[in-house]
Design an enzyme around this catalytic site. Sequence first.
Site, short mmCIF file in Angstrom:
data_model
loop_
_atom_site.label_atom_id
_atom_site.label_comp_id
_atom_site.label_asym_id
_atom_site.label_seq_id
_atom_site.Cartn_x
_atom_site.Cartn_y
_atom_site.Cartn_z
CG HIS A 24 -1.58 -1.16 1.45
ND1 HIS A 24 -2.90 -1.16 1.01
CD2 HIS A 24 -1.62 -2.30 2.16
CE1 HIS A 24 -3.48 -2.46 1.28
NE2 HIS A 24 -2.71 -2.95 2.15
O1 RIB Z 1 -4.64 0.02 4.94
C1 RIB Z 1 -3.34 0.23 4.81
C2 RIB Z 1 -2.45 1.04 5.56
O2 RIB Z 1 -2.79 0.93 6.99
C3 RIB Z 1 -1.01 1.14 5.23
O3 RIB Z 1 -0.26 2.17 5.40
C4 RIB Z 1 -0.66 0.05 6.37
O4 RIB Z 1 0.81 0.41 6.67
C5 RIB Z 1 -1.51 0.58 7.39
O5 RIB Z 1 -0.90 1.66 7.90
#
Ligand code: RIB
Length: 311
Positions: free
Chosen positions: A239
């Site tokens: 992500h």
């Molecule tokens: O939903 C994904 C996010 O939440 C990413 O930034 C992961 O590291 C968590 O922080």
Amino acid sequence: MKKIPVWMDCDTGTDDAIAILLAHALEELDLLAISTVCGNTSQENAFRNTHGVVGLTGVDYPVFRGAEKPLLQKLEFATAFHGENGLGNVELPIPEQTVFRAEKAWDALYACAAAHPHELRLVATAPLTNVATAFVKYPELPHLLHSLCLMGGSAGPGNITPAAEFNIYIDPQAAEIVFHSGVKLVMFGLDVTLQEKLVEDDLDELGASGSKAGEFAGACLRCALEGMKRYGINGVSMHDSCPVMYLAHPELFDGEEAGVVVETRGSITNGKTVTDLYSDKQFPFKNALVMLKVDAEAFIRILKKRIVSIE
Ligand code: RIB
Ligand code: CA
């Protein structure tokens, strides 16, 4: 080629760690500093983990500590994916020469933006507590920055709840401040981040790469992979690498301008980023470029190549 100045705000966590390594390894970017916030794990862990990841790069990137808790809500860690220590239970040594900086994240971020007027790209890969605090303390900061590229939200379903994505859900009040700050905002929500993922073979490849960064990546992501397998998904989305990759390779992404509002009062929908992308009724403003597509094959190819290039 003029490098792009970047500041990262992370809740280092496993995919945050990969995003930091990617920012270091992309030659188009000039990573100036990293600030840490609670989210995936405690501020204590995020601050220590970030120093450990910086140690893997061999460059003494300044690290600044931010918020110990969200503005209003109770903090919930994402231990199932990031482990007890936030790094998939992999322990990284902190280099002996490390200088632990006392300046608070929001003050250091403002000073850096003032030194790079309208050039600094802020990448947020965590709950937006630090960013909101900086914007409230320094009202001119949203317009002093070039832009904010944030991993967070979703025009579609959530992950921590059916409605909300983790980073927004943990501090929706902070997100509301940021989305209405007037900053030039590029949003990388689950709509685009879930299109790409490292599968088990990729982790094996990274682990066998002979690069310390690759071996770390292959190890720290195992915890998250096991978590995803419980949902029948054989892969872990990177992500937080999406906003970083975009700054160096915007051609891999496609999105649409939209009006985005954060739900802060819902009992079921708290933390939901409501967009007008798919509705007849439009908001009277367009406050974000919402990314909706990524060339996943190229994204993963470049990501792996850059990570294993770190000596
Ligand atoms: O939903 C994904 C996010 O939440 C990413 O930034 C992961 O590291 C968590 O922080
Ligand atoms: Ca994160």
